[in-house]
Design an enzyme around this catalytic site. Structure first.
Site, PDB file in Angstrom:
ATOM      1  N   CYS A   1     -96.107  -8.098  39.755  1.00 53.63           N
ATOM      2  CA  CYS A   1     -95.746  -9.434  39.794  1.00 53.63           C
ATOM      3  C   CYS A   1     -96.600 -10.362  40.192  1.00 53.63           C
ATOM      4  O   CYS A   1     -97.477 -10.043  40.759  1.00 53.63           O
ATOM      5  CB  CYS A   1     -94.648  -9.608  40.916  1.00 53.63           C
ATOM      6  SG  CYS A   1     -93.658 -11.276  40.961  1.00 53.63           S
ATOM      7  N   ILE A   2     -96.774 -11.733  39.590  1.00 53.85           N
ATOM      8  CA  ILE A   2     -97.677 -12.787  39.739  1.00 53.85           C
ATOM      9  C   ILE A   2     -97.248 -14.054  40.092  1.00 53.85           C
ATOM     10  O   ILE A   2     -96.072 -14.356  39.421  1.00 53.85           O
ATOM     11  CB  ILE A   2     -98.788 -12.581  38.739  1.00 53.85           C
ATOM     12  CG1 ILE A   2    -100.071 -13.649  38.962  1.00 53.85           C
ATOM     13  CG2 ILE A   2     -98.155 -13.043  37.313  1.00 53.85           C
ATOM     14  CD1 ILE A   2    -101.102 -13.452  37.925  1.00 53.85           C
ATOM     15  N   LEU A   3     -97.703 -14.707  40.906  1.00 51.23           N
ATOM     16  CA  LEU A   3     -97.267 -16.090  41.335  1.00 51.23           C
ATOM     17  C   LEU A   3     -98.290 -16.659  42.011  1.00 51.23           C
ATOM     18  O   LEU A   3     -99.188 -16.520  42.802  1.00 51.23           O
ATOM     19  CB  LEU A   3     -96.022 -16.175  42.204  1.00 51.23           C
ATOM     20  CG  LEU A   3     -95.529 -17.602  42.873  1.00 51.23           C
ATOM     21  CD1 LEU A   3     -94.858 -18.301  41.697  1.00 51.23           C
ATOM     22  CD2 LEU A   3     -94.553 -17.442  43.887  1.00 51.23           C
ATOM     23  N   THR A   4     -98.711 -18.064  41.280  1.00 49.14           N
ATOM     24  CA  THR A   4     -99.265 -19.010  42.248  1.00 49.14           C
ATOM     25  C   THR A   4     -98.445 -20.127  42.501  1.00 49.14           C
ATOM     26  O   THR A   4     -97.605 -20.784  41.940  1.00 49.14           O
ATOM     27  CB  THR A   4    -100.445 -19.825  40.829  1.00 49.14           C
ATOM     28  OG1 THR A   4    -101.204 -18.855  40.558  1.00 49.14           O
ATOM     29  CG2 THR A   4    -101.099 -20.720  41.977  1.00 49.14           C
TER      30      THR A   4
ATOM     31  N   ARG B   1    -102.385 -25.050  38.022  1.00 49.18           N
ATOM     32  CA  ARG B   1    -103.120 -25.828  37.235  1.00 49.18           C
ATOM     33  C   ARG B   1    -104.624 -26.055  37.691  1.00 49.18           C
ATOM     34  O   ARG B   1    -105.171 -26.746  37.625  1.00 49.18           O
ATOM     35  CB  ARG B   1    -102.490 -27.253  36.689  1.00 49.18           C
ATOM     36  CG  ARG B   1    -101.107 -27.139  36.264  1.00 49.18           C
ATOM     37  CD  ARG B   1    -100.788 -28.292  35.285  1.00 49.18           C
ATOM     38  NE  ARG B   1    -101.446 -28.284  34.108  1.00 49.18           N
ATOM     39  CZ  ARG B   1    -101.026 -27.652  33.161  1.00 49.18           C
ATOM     40  NH1 ARG B   1     -99.975 -26.890  33.173  1.00 49.18           N
ATOM     41  NH2 ARG B   1    -101.732 -27.868  32.099  1.00 49.18           N
ATOM     42  N   LYS B   2    -104.959 -25.022  38.542  1.00 48.50           N
ATOM     43  CA  LYS B   2    -106.392 -25.000  39.099  1.00 48.50           C
ATOM     44  C   LYS B   2    -106.963 -23.757  38.741  1.00 48.50           C
ATOM     45  O   LYS B   2    -108.178 -23.658  39.118  1.00 48.50           O
ATOM     46  CB  LYS B   2    -106.132 -24.684  40.612  1.00 48.50           C
ATOM     47  CG  LYS B   2    -105.602 -26.055  41.382  1.00 48.50           C
ATOM     48  CD  LYS B   2    -105.547 -25.934  42.722  1.00 48.50           C
ATOM     49  CE  LYS B   2    -105.082 -27.198  43.543  1.00 48.50           C
ATOM     50  NZ  LYS B   2    -104.783 -27.059  44.866  1.00 48.50           N
ATOM     51  N   GLY B   3    -106.395 -22.887  37.929  1.00 42.01           N
ATOM     52  CA  GLY B   3    -106.954 -21.693  37.353  1.00 42.01           C
ATOM     53  C   GLY B   3    -106.928 -20.439  38.310  1.00 42.01           C
ATOM     54  O   GLY B   3    -107.425 -19.189  37.965  1.00 42.01           O
ATOM     55  N   TYR B   4    -106.107 -20.336  39.231  1.00 46.63           N
ATOM     56  CA  TYR B   4    -105.763 -19.487  40.112  1.00 46.63           C
ATOM     57  C   TYR B   4    -105.232 -18.279  39.501  1.00 46.63           C
ATOM     58  O   TYR B   4    -105.424 -17.279  39.767  1.00 46.63           O
ATOM     59  CB  TYR B   4    -105.051 -19.911  41.217  1.00 46.63           C
ATOM     60  CG  TYR B   4    -106.087 -20.553  42.294  1.00 46.63           C
ATOM     61  CD1 TYR B   4    -107.146 -20.447  42.566  1.00 46.63           C
ATOM     62  CD2 TYR B   4    -105.534 -21.552  42.981  1.00 46.63           C
ATOM     63  CE1 TYR B   4    -108.126 -20.860  43.614  1.00 46.63           C
ATOM     64  CE2 TYR B   4    -106.240 -22.414  43.954  1.00 46.63           C
ATOM     65  CZ  TYR B   4    -107.545 -22.084  44.151  1.00 46.63           C
ATOM     66  OH  TYR B   4    -108.256 -22.834  44.895  1.00 46.63           O
ATOM     67  N   GLY B   5    -103.980 -18.602  38.423  1.00 48.29           N
ATOM     68  CA  GLY B   5    -103.350 -17.601  37.648  1.00 48.29           C
ATOM     69  C   GLY B   5    -104.380 -16.843  37.022  1.00 48.29           C
ATOM     70  O   GLY B   5    -104.298 -15.499  36.973  1.00 48.29           O
TER      71      GLY B   5
ATOM     72  N   GLU C   1     -97.031  -4.992  34.024  1.00 51.89           N
ATOM     73  CA  GLU C   1     -95.653  -4.446  33.873  1.00 51.89           C
ATOM     74  C   GLU C   1     -94.657  -5.293  32.629  1.00 51.89           C
ATOM     75  O   GLU C   1     -94.698  -6.243  32.536  1.00 51.89           O
ATOM     76  CB  GLU C   1     -94.712  -4.597  34.988  1.00 51.89           C
ATOM     77  CG  GLU C   1     -93.876  -3.469  35.222  1.00 51.89           C
ATOM     78  CD  GLU C   1     -93.143  -3.596  36.969  1.00 51.89           C
ATOM     79  OE1 GLU C   1     -92.199  -4.359  36.900  1.00 51.89           O
ATOM     80  OE2 GLU C   1     -93.722  -2.817  37.754  1.00 51.89           O
TER      81      GLU C   1
END
Length: 273
Positions: free
Chosen positions: A189-192, A198-202, A223
């Site tokens: 699972c991934i979440l910013t 919109r800062k490139g963290y994802g 996954e």
């Protein structure tokens, strides 16, 4: 379930591919239960969440503990301690809690495994920090439609990315992964958080998951099945990583296989294709 996912394990001279099953987050629910699930989850139960210096409007329902909600099962603002992910129904409770928080505790639990400039990454074991990780799942569900909520966080590692200043470590996003995946998943699972999107963290979190796979000398993949948002995030990352790899190859290389690219980038062969 359809057999569409593959596990690829890198050995010294061999790459082994094993068929695996897709996951269905609603598996085992009959039609009545599925309708009830959709009915319960289509109405938001939290209007806003306050995390550090930011107040964000939520997007989806989250099955929060009942003691946080009103008699109608709703709450206008959920207050979250950004250092411990403790949840509060009133801001006065949050302030009282943070006033007792030791200065050295103003960061996620677990081990700091990366630091560059003002960015820091902490690895948090779900078994050792159960409440922290469960609360992180509750918060994430407010912004993820298809997230399967894991009350059993023991089998997972959580990687929490923070911005660092003189006040402490402020979380901007996270990803989780199974400690032991039979099918080579390196991200569950991934979440910013919306205030930091919109800062490139994802993209940074995705790249970090593959760097961990390289350390383990394995090939990884997120996954499956992937959500639409997941595909929007991963396809540009895969494409640019592969193009970058091809551009930086030895000019005298006469040929390259999919497996050659997979071994260097740790991206699973079917994702490269």
């Amino acid at each position: 379930p359809t057999e569409a996912v593959h596990k690829t394990t890198v050995g010294e001279h061999v790459v082994e591919t094993i068929a695996a099953q897709e996951l269905d987050e609603h598996e085992g629910l009959d039609e009545a239960s599925l309708r009830e699930h959709e009915e319960v989850t289509k109405v938001k139960n939290v209007a806003f969440i306050e995390l550090g210096a930011y107040q964000m409007e939520t997007w989806y329902f989250s099955p929060l503990p009942k003691e946080l909600l009103s008699e109608r099962g709703l709450i206008e603002v959920l207050y979250v301690c950004e250092f411990s992910f403790s949840l509060f129904a009133r801001k006065s409770e949050l302030r009282r809690f943070q006033s007792r928080l030791a200065v050295q505790a103003r960061h996620p639990p677990g081990n700091e495994i990366y630091r560059c400039g003002n960015l820091s990454m902490f690895e948090v074991d779900g078994f050792e920090e159960r409440i922290y990780c469960q609360n992180l799942c509750y918060i994430a569900k407010l912004f993820l439609d298809h997230k399967t909520l894991y009350f059993d966080v023991d089998p997972f590692l959580f990687y929490v990315l923070c911005e660092v200043d003189d006040r402490g470590f402020h979380p901007v996003g996270y990803f989780s992964k199974e400690k032991y995946s039979d099918v080579g998943y390196n991200l569950a699972c991934i979440l910013t958080f919306p205030c930091h999107q919109r800062k490139g963290y994802g993209r940074f979190l995705i790249a970090f998951s593959y760097e961990l796979s390289k350390k383990e000398e394995k090939v990884g993949s997120p996954e499956k099945p992937m959500s639409d948002l997941g595909q929007q995030a991963y396809k540009p990352y895969w494409a640019s990583t592969i193009v970058d790899f091809l551009l930086n190859q030895q000019p005298d290389a006469s040929s390259l296989s999919i497996m050659d690219i997979s071994k260097i980038t740790s991206i699973m062969a079917e994702d490269i294709v």
